[in-house]
Design an enzyme around this catalytic site. Structure first.
Site, short mmCIF file in Angstrom:
data_model
loop_
_atom_site.label_atom_id
_atom_site.label_comp_id
_atom_site.label_asym_id
_atom_site.label_seq_id
_atom_site.Cartn_x
_atom_site.Cartn_y
_atom_site.Cartn_z
N GLU A 22 -10.89 -1.58 3.61
CA GLU A 22 -9.65 -0.81 3.52
C GLU A 22 -9.88 0.68 3.78
O GLU A 22 -9.07 1.51 3.40
CB GLU A 22 -9.02 -1.02 2.14
CG GLU A 22 -8.64 -2.46 1.86
CD GLU A 22 -8.15 -2.68 0.45
OE1 GLU A 22 -6.97 -2.41 0.17
OE2 GLU A 22 -8.96 -3.11 -0.40
N SER A 156 -5.57 -5.75 0.24
CA SER A 156 -4.77 -5.60 1.47
C SER A 156 -4.63 -6.90 2.26
O SER A 156 -4.45 -6.88 3.48
CB SER A 156 -5.36 -4.50 2.37
OG SER A 156 -5.21 -3.24 1.77
N TYR A 226 0.84 -1.85 6.38
CA TYR A 226 0.48 -0.51 6.82
C TYR A 226 1.02 -0.08 8.18
O TYR A 226 1.01 1.10 8.50
CB TYR A 226 -1.05 -0.36 6.80
CG TYR A 226 -1.62 -0.64 5.44
CD1 TYR A 226 -1.25 0.13 4.34
CD2 TYR A 226 -2.50 -1.70 5.22
CE1 TYR A 226 -1.75 -0.14 3.08
CE2 TYR A 226 -3.01 -1.97 3.96
CZ TYR A 226 -2.63 -1.18 2.90
OH TYR A 226 -3.12 -1.45 1.65
N ARG A 265 -0.27 -1.24 -9.83
CA ARG A 265 0.85 -1.91 -9.18
C ARG A 265 0.57 -3.41 -9.19
O ARG A 265 -0.48 -3.85 -8.70
CB ARG A 265 1.01 -1.43 -7.73
CG ARG A 265 2.39 -1.75 -7.14
CD ARG A 265 2.40 -1.67 -5.63
NE ARG A 265 1.75 -2.84 -5.05
CZ ARG A 265 0.76 -2.77 -4.14
NH1 ARG A 265 0.31 -1.61 -3.72
NH2 ARG A 265 0.23 -3.89 -3.67
N ASP A 267 1.63 -7.27 -8.17
CA ASP A 267 2.38 -8.07 -7.21
C ASP A 267 2.84 -9.36 -7.88
O ASP A 267 2.06 -10.03 -8.58
CB ASP A 267 1.51 -8.38 -5.99
CG ASP A 267 1.09 -7.11 -5.26
OD1 ASP A 267 1.83 -6.12 -5.33
OD2 ASP A 267 0.01 -7.12 -4.62
N GLU A 280 -1.54 -10.47 -8.64
CA GLU A 280 -2.69 -9.59 -8.83
C GLU A 280 -2.23 -8.18 -9.15
O GLU A 280 -1.07 -7.83 -8.95
CB GLU A 280 -3.58 -9.58 -7.59
CG GLU A 280 -2.90 -9.07 -6.34
CD GLU A 280 -3.80 -9.18 -5.11
OE1 GLU A 280 -4.45 -8.16 -4.79
OE2 GLU A 280 -3.85 -10.25 -4.49
N ASN A 282 -3.27 -4.04 -8.65
CA ASN A 282 -4.06 -3.02 -7.94
C ASN A 282 -4.20 -1.80 -8.84
O ASN A 282 -3.19 -1.24 -9.28
CB ASN A 282 -3.35 -2.62 -6.64
CG ASN A 282 -3.17 -3.80 -5.70
OD1 ASN A 282 -4.04 -4.12 -4.92
ND2 ASN A 282 -2.02 -4.46 -5.78
N GLY A 286 -2.04 1.81 -2.78
CA GLY A 286 -1.92 2.67 -1.60
C GLY A 286 -0.99 3.85 -1.83
O GLY A 286 0.03 3.73 -2.51
#
Length: 317
Positions: A22, A156, A226, A265, A267, A280, A282, A286
């Protein structure tokens, strides 16, 4: 050391880049964060841990705080956090243990289950495991078809595949193991993709829920995340209040059970029955112009610079 409230009092090292898959996203995140911090008045230096010279500067020069804009292995797994703690430099985001747990999807899932959160059935396959037909059938019996195969510690959506027939299972596992030591085969939850940012330490609060629509891709993969126009973020998500509250509560619970600090964050998938499933978390999400946290923050009345400054304030506390 409490934050004085005056950005001009602080020298900030923004760590970005790194050596993970990443890297390009992290370079973009770092530049965006550095620009926002400079506009606030902080003295900012961009440093790339992939460079030995930059690591040397981190050791030898005086920085009041490190702002982490790294993603993936070597930056979001406790490695760099341990380095900074050895140096005695405060840093943004979660600590060593929380980042190490969160990046490992299998370990994180164990903690989610312990906290009573709904998770998909899954099986972990190691790089050295040799699967015969019976093993593959057992995986299918546990996870079902379709299923999702993904690397255990990559982010990602790198190396991730949706398997729609049993014959494609081994190839998908091989794809995941090409970039990681372990692969997770997971029950496929068909539904609406949601994500929820959470900010705080002792009393974390949730940002508005975002619904994610992948515009061209089968799922929310690297391109959808992205590329400009790769996805559409609807914030706040148009959900019934009960489901909206459920998603926020689950994200806060995931943040807490992993021991996250600063920002995270999580998901989530919303199925056709109105049930949320945690996928999951993070710990260094990002922070690019197309990223989710800046969108959620704006919906909560915070601009990007406010978020970055708040992360520094929490790091210094």
């Amino acid at each position: 050391m409490a934050y004085s409230g005056n950005p001009k009092d602080y020298s900030v090292a923004v760590l970005y880049g790194g050596t993970s898959g990443e890297r390009e996203v992290s370079l973009n995140s770092g530049k965006c964060c550095a620009r926002a911090l400079e506009e606030k008045g902080f003295a900012v230096t961009l440093l790339d841990p992939a460079s030995r010279d930059d690591l040397k500067r981190m050791v030898e020069e005086k920085f009041d705080v490190a702002f982490l804009a790294l993603h993936g292995k070597g930056g979001e797994d406790g490695t760099l956090q341990g380095f900074l703690e050895t140096l005695g430099v405060p840093y943004t985001g979660s600590g060593i243990l929380a980042t190490a747990l969160a990046i490992n999807k299998g370990k994180a899932k164990e903690l989610y289950e312990r906290a009573g959160l709904r998770v998909a059935a899954s099986v972990i396959v190691g790089k050295g495991d040799v699967l015969d037909d019976a093993d593959r059938q057992e995986i299918v019996d546990t996870c079902g078809i379709p299923c999702v195969v993904k690397p255990v510690t990559e982010g990602s959506s790198l190396g991730m595949t949706i398997v729609r027939d049993a014959e494609g299972l081994q190839e998908a596992i091989d794809t995941a193991l090409a970039v990681d030591d372990e692969a997770m085969v997971e029950q496929f939850i068909d539904g609406i993709e949601l994500t929820v940012g959470v900010m705080g330490d002792e009393a974390p609060t949730a940002f508005p829920v975002i619904q994610i629509l992948s515009n061209e891709d089968e799922f929310y993969n690297y391109h959808a995340k992205y590329a400009a126009g790769g996805s559409t973020h609807i914030c706040p998500a148009p959900l019934e209040q009960e489901i909206y509250d459920q998603a926020q509560s689950m994200a806060i619970a995931a943040h807490a059970v992993l021991g996250c600090k600063g920002i995270s964050r999580t998901d989530i998938m919303l199925d056709a029955d109105g049930c949320c499933w945690v996928l999951e978390t993070n710990t260094l999400p990002g922070m690019t112009e197309t990223s989710l946290i800046p969108d959620a923050a704006r919906a909560a009345g915070m601009d990007f610079g406010d978020v970055c400054e708040k992360l520094i304030e929490m790091a210094l506390e």
